[in-house]
Scaffold this motif. Structure first.
Motif, short mmCIF file in Angstrom:
data_model
loop_
_atom_site.label_atom_id
_atom_site.label_comp_id
_atom_site.label_asym_id
_atom_site.label_seq_id
_atom_site.Cartn_x
_atom_site.Cartn_y
_atom_site.Cartn_z
N HIS A 28 -24.44 -4.09 134.22
CA HIS A 28 -25.06 -4.53 132.94
C HIS A 28 -25.37 -5.90 132.71
O HIS A 28 -24.48 -6.71 132.66
CB HIS A 28 -24.30 -3.94 131.63
CG HIS A 28 -24.37 -2.44 131.53
ND1 HIS A 28 -23.49 -1.85 130.76
CD2 HIS A 28 -24.24 -1.53 132.25
CE1 HIS A 28 -23.46 -0.53 130.69
NE2 HIS A 28 -24.09 -0.33 131.78
N TYR A 30 -27.79 -9.23 131.22
CA TYR A 30 -28.76 -9.55 129.99
C TYR A 30 -29.77 -10.71 130.42
O TYR A 30 -28.91 -11.67 130.92
CB TYR A 30 -27.79 -9.78 129.09
CG TYR A 30 -26.93 -8.79 128.33
CD1 TYR A 30 -27.39 -7.61 127.59
CD2 TYR A 30 -25.84 -8.47 129.27
CE1 TYR A 30 -26.63 -6.71 127.46
CE2 TYR A 30 -25.08 -7.42 128.78
CZ TYR A 30 -25.41 -6.39 127.83
OH TYR A 30 -24.80 -5.45 127.35
N ARG A 39 -32.35 -6.15 128.65
CA ARG A 39 -31.04 -5.77 129.19
C ARG A 39 -31.24 -4.81 130.19
O ARG A 39 -32.25 -4.04 130.18
CB ARG A 39 -30.39 -4.82 128.04
CG ARG A 39 -29.03 -4.22 128.43
CD ARG A 39 -28.52 -3.45 127.33
NE ARG A 39 -29.43 -2.82 126.27
CZ ARG A 39 -29.21 -2.87 125.26
NH1 ARG A 39 -28.57 -3.57 124.50
NH2 ARG A 39 -30.14 -2.14 124.40
N GLN A 41 -29.28 -2.04 132.76
CA GLN A 41 -27.95 -1.18 132.96
C GLN A 41 -27.80 -0.74 134.35
O GLN A 41 -27.09 0.22 134.70
CB GLN A 41 -27.88 -0.06 131.88
CG GLN A 41 -27.66 -0.63 130.53
CD GLN A 41 -27.61 0.67 129.34
OE1 GLN A 41 -27.86 1.67 129.69
NE2 GLN A 41 -26.97 0.14 128.28
N ASP A 83 -23.76 -4.55 122.25
CA ASP A 83 -24.66 -4.99 123.39
C ASP A 83 -26.12 -5.50 122.92
O ASP A 83 -27.09 -5.05 123.68
CB ASP A 83 -24.77 -3.70 124.35
CG ASP A 83 -23.64 -3.13 125.10
OD1 ASP A 83 -22.78 -4.16 125.31
OD2 ASP A 83 -23.48 -1.96 125.16
#
Length: 92
Positions: A28, A30, A39, A41, A83
């Motif tokens: 994950h 950013y 973002r 994943q 998140d």
């Protein structure tokens, strides 16, 4: 390896000027860009745009307490416990 050969990861489509990742989920990631916050994943292969707490995020950090932090160009600190879906300014 020796970090001698870097290649683009995914289709971010712009330069990232700040990156961080979730230590509990290293895939994950950013990114702060001139186009906003993003973002991934899946380790940077695909990206989705996030809600940004400010028009100019210059730094990102993910704390072991599962809190994502962002700082804007004016020095305002923001935190997100979900998140990056929602942000609140931190009174420092």
């Amino acid at each position: 390896d020796c970090f001698c050969l870097w290649t683009d990861a995914g289709k971010l489509g712009t330069e990232a000027h700040a990156l961080t990742y979730d230590p509990g989920h290293p895939d994950h990631i950013y990114a702060a860009t001139d186009k906003g916050l993003f973002r991934s994943q899946d380790g940077g292969e695909t990206w989705t745009q996030m809600t940004s707490p400010s028009s100019e995020v210059v730094a990102l950090a993910f704390a072991p307490s599962n809190i994502l932090y962002a700082t804007d160009g004016k020095g305002t600190l923001f935190r997100s416990a979900d998140d990056g879906s929602t942000w609140i300014a931190v009174d420092v």
